[in-house]
Write an enzyme that holds these catalytic residues in place. Structure first.
Site, mmCIF file in Angstrom:
data_model
loop_
_atom_site.group_PDB
_atom_site.id
_atom_site.type_symbol
_atom_site.label_atom_id
_atom_site.label_comp_id
_atom_site.label_asym_id
_atom_site.label_seq_id
_atom_site.Cartn_x
_atom_site.Cartn_y
_atom_site.Cartn_z
ATOM 1 N N CYS A 17 -14.640 -5.308 0.806
ATOM 2 C CA CYS A 17 -15.751 -5.378 -0.164
ATOM 3 C C CYS A 17 -14.929 -6.055 -1.343
ATOM 4 O O CYS A 17 -14.019 -5.388 -1.376
ATOM 5 C CB CYS A 17 -16.797 -5.101 0.017
ATOM 6 S SG CYS A 17 -16.493 -2.613 -0.389
ATOM 7 N N SER A 50 -13.390 -0.973 0.499
ATOM 8 C CA SER A 50 -13.664 -2.029 -1.140
ATOM 9 C C SER A 50 -11.751 -2.252 -1.106
ATOM 10 O O SER A 50 -11.334 -1.399 -0.594
ATOM 11 C CB SER A 50 -13.358 -0.605 -2.075
ATOM 12 O OG SER A 50 -12.613 0.608 -2.417
ATOM 13 N N ASP A 51 -11.874 -3.339 -1.886
ATOM 14 C CA ASP A 51 -11.099 -3.827 -2.348
ATOM 15 C C ASP A 51 -10.284 -2.802 -3.329
ATOM 16 O O ASP A 51 -10.598 -1.551 -3.855
ATOM 17 C CB ASP A 51 -10.882 -4.865 -3.034
ATOM 18 C CG ASP A 51 -9.400 -5.565 -3.469
ATOM 19 O OD1 ASP A 51 -8.516 -4.925 -2.907
ATOM 20 O OD2 ASP A 51 -10.248 -7.086 -3.251
ATOM 21 N N TRP A 52 -8.856 -2.558 -4.030
ATOM 22 C CA TRP A 52 -8.203 -1.415 -4.702
ATOM 23 C C TRP A 52 -9.642 -1.886 -6.482
ATOM 24 O O TRP A 52 -8.301 -2.386 -6.340
ATOM 25 C CB TRP A 52 -7.056 -1.569 -5.132
ATOM 26 C CG TRP A 52 -6.075 -1.369 -3.658
ATOM 27 C CD1 TRP A 52 -4.899 -0.588 -3.971
ATOM 28 C CD2 TRP A 52 -5.775 -0.961 -2.807
ATOM 29 N NE1 TRP A 52 -4.468 -0.193 -3.002
ATOM 30 C CE2 TRP A 52 -4.941 -0.466 -1.792
ATOM 31 C CE3 TRP A 52 -7.147 -1.576 -1.826
ATOM 32 C CZ2 TRP A 52 -5.203 0.003 -0.929
ATOM 33 C CZ3 TRP A 52 -6.989 -0.854 -0.481
ATOM 34 C CH2 TRP A 52 -5.975 -0.647 0.210
ATOM 35 N N GLY A 53 -9.904 -0.592 -5.557
ATOM 36 C CA GLY A 53 -10.761 -0.552 -7.812
ATOM 37 C C GLY A 53 -12.129 -0.832 -7.370
ATOM 38 O O GLY A 53 -12.329 -1.755 -8.713
#
Length: 315
Positions: A17, A50-53
């Site tokens: 995501c 999740s995408d990073w952060g």
């Protein structure tokens, strides 16, 4: 959504995501996307990371359909503080674990498909060379099929190579690496999805390897190689990578190199070979005879270029 559905049907077991909002909600806590669309409508059974952060709220993400927060679990690690205050959290966490473990089982991680050395997994044996002739063929074919012939004045292409004097002009004709990229290369673009290869090819290598009946194949970073050439192939590229915005849509060096070649040798046909990350301006197009655009083609650019220039492949 057909391309996503096709990926799931082919066995894709993980989805990421992104950072943006959809329907006014962050995607990594968006049940309308991650539960209704992804799982109910498209039938996805793997796990969502999740995408990073890209995670913003632990409870909202757990209940919204996220399974793994990357890279450090900054928010989800604190779910224990509210775990017993919300009856929906326990079954949601059970689902998270189920999605991850079932995906690992599905791809064979529990059956030795991903070897373990000592106590640390090798994550799919990243040091193993998986290259094959079949893979190279796919890589080359994708380049050829996706190339765009932007201009072809007076049948400049395909090249009739017998006895032809060919000049390869521009430093990108013989480069795979560009120090401007943090993660990436000239012909592949950049970003966290970039995979390093020591098998990359260049247009110059491809032309020399595949065209054997030319009178000569010369290379120069400037226009000097074009002085006595019948055709000058100008190699240019526009920078594009993750975490970096293009300041404009120009194609660096294209206009200058084309004008320089024309001044050096007015009779030579000029073919521009460009690797681009997307839209580019074409103020240089009137000064050339033909132009081929490739969209970050990859390591098989050399053979693909040779076939496109000679008509063995069609853009």
């Amino acid at each position: 959504m057909p391309v996503f559905k096709a990926a799931f049907d082919a066995g894709a077991a993980a989805v990421m995501c992104s950072y943006n909002k959809v329907y006014g909600e962050h995607t990594c806590q968006n049940s309308r996307l991650l539960k209704d669309l992804l799982r109910r409508d498209l039938g996805f059974q793997g796990f969502v990371m999740s995408d990073w952060g890209a995670t913003h709220n632990a409870t909202a993400s757990v209940l919204g359909g996220l399974d793994v927060e990357m890279p450090t679990g900054k928010h989800v690690k604190d779910i224990s503080a509210v775990f017993w205050t919300n009856d929906k959290l326990e079954p949601a966490v059970d689902e998270m674990a189920t999605h991850v473990l079932s995906s690992m089982h599905y791809v064979g991680q529990f059956d030795g498909r991903f070897p373990i050395e000592g106590s640390l997994p090798k994550y799919g044996a990243l040091d193993a060379d998986a290259t094959s002739d079949a893979h190279r063929l796919v890589a080359r074919t994708v380049i050829e099929d996706s190339a765009v012939l932007l201009k072809n004045s007076k049948d400049a292409l395909p090249l009739q190579t017998k006895g032809l004097k060919i000049a390869m002009v521009g430093h990108f004709c013989d480069e795979t690496e560009d120090p401007q990229y943090k993660q990436g290369s000239v012909w592949s673009g950049g970003g966290s999805g970039y995979v390093f290869t020591n098998k990359g090819t260049t247009p110059l290598q491809g032309v020399k390897a595949h065209i054997k009946d030319a009178d000569s194949i010369e290379f120069s970073k400037d226009a000097s190689a074009a002085a006595s050439a019948d055709v000058a192939v100008i190699c240019v590229a526009a920078h594009g990578e993750e975490g970096w915005d293009r300041a404009n849509f120009s194609l660096p060096e294209a206009a200058d190199l084309a004008a320089s070649v024309r001044k050096t040798n007015s009779r030579a046909k000029i073919v521009v070979l460009a690797a681009v990350p997307g839209a580019v301006t074409t103020e240089w197009l009137d000064g050339v005879d033909a132009a081929l655009l490739m969209f970050m083609p990859g390591e098989q650019v050399g053979p693909a270029v040779a076939r496109l220039l000679t008509g063995k492949a069609q853009p």
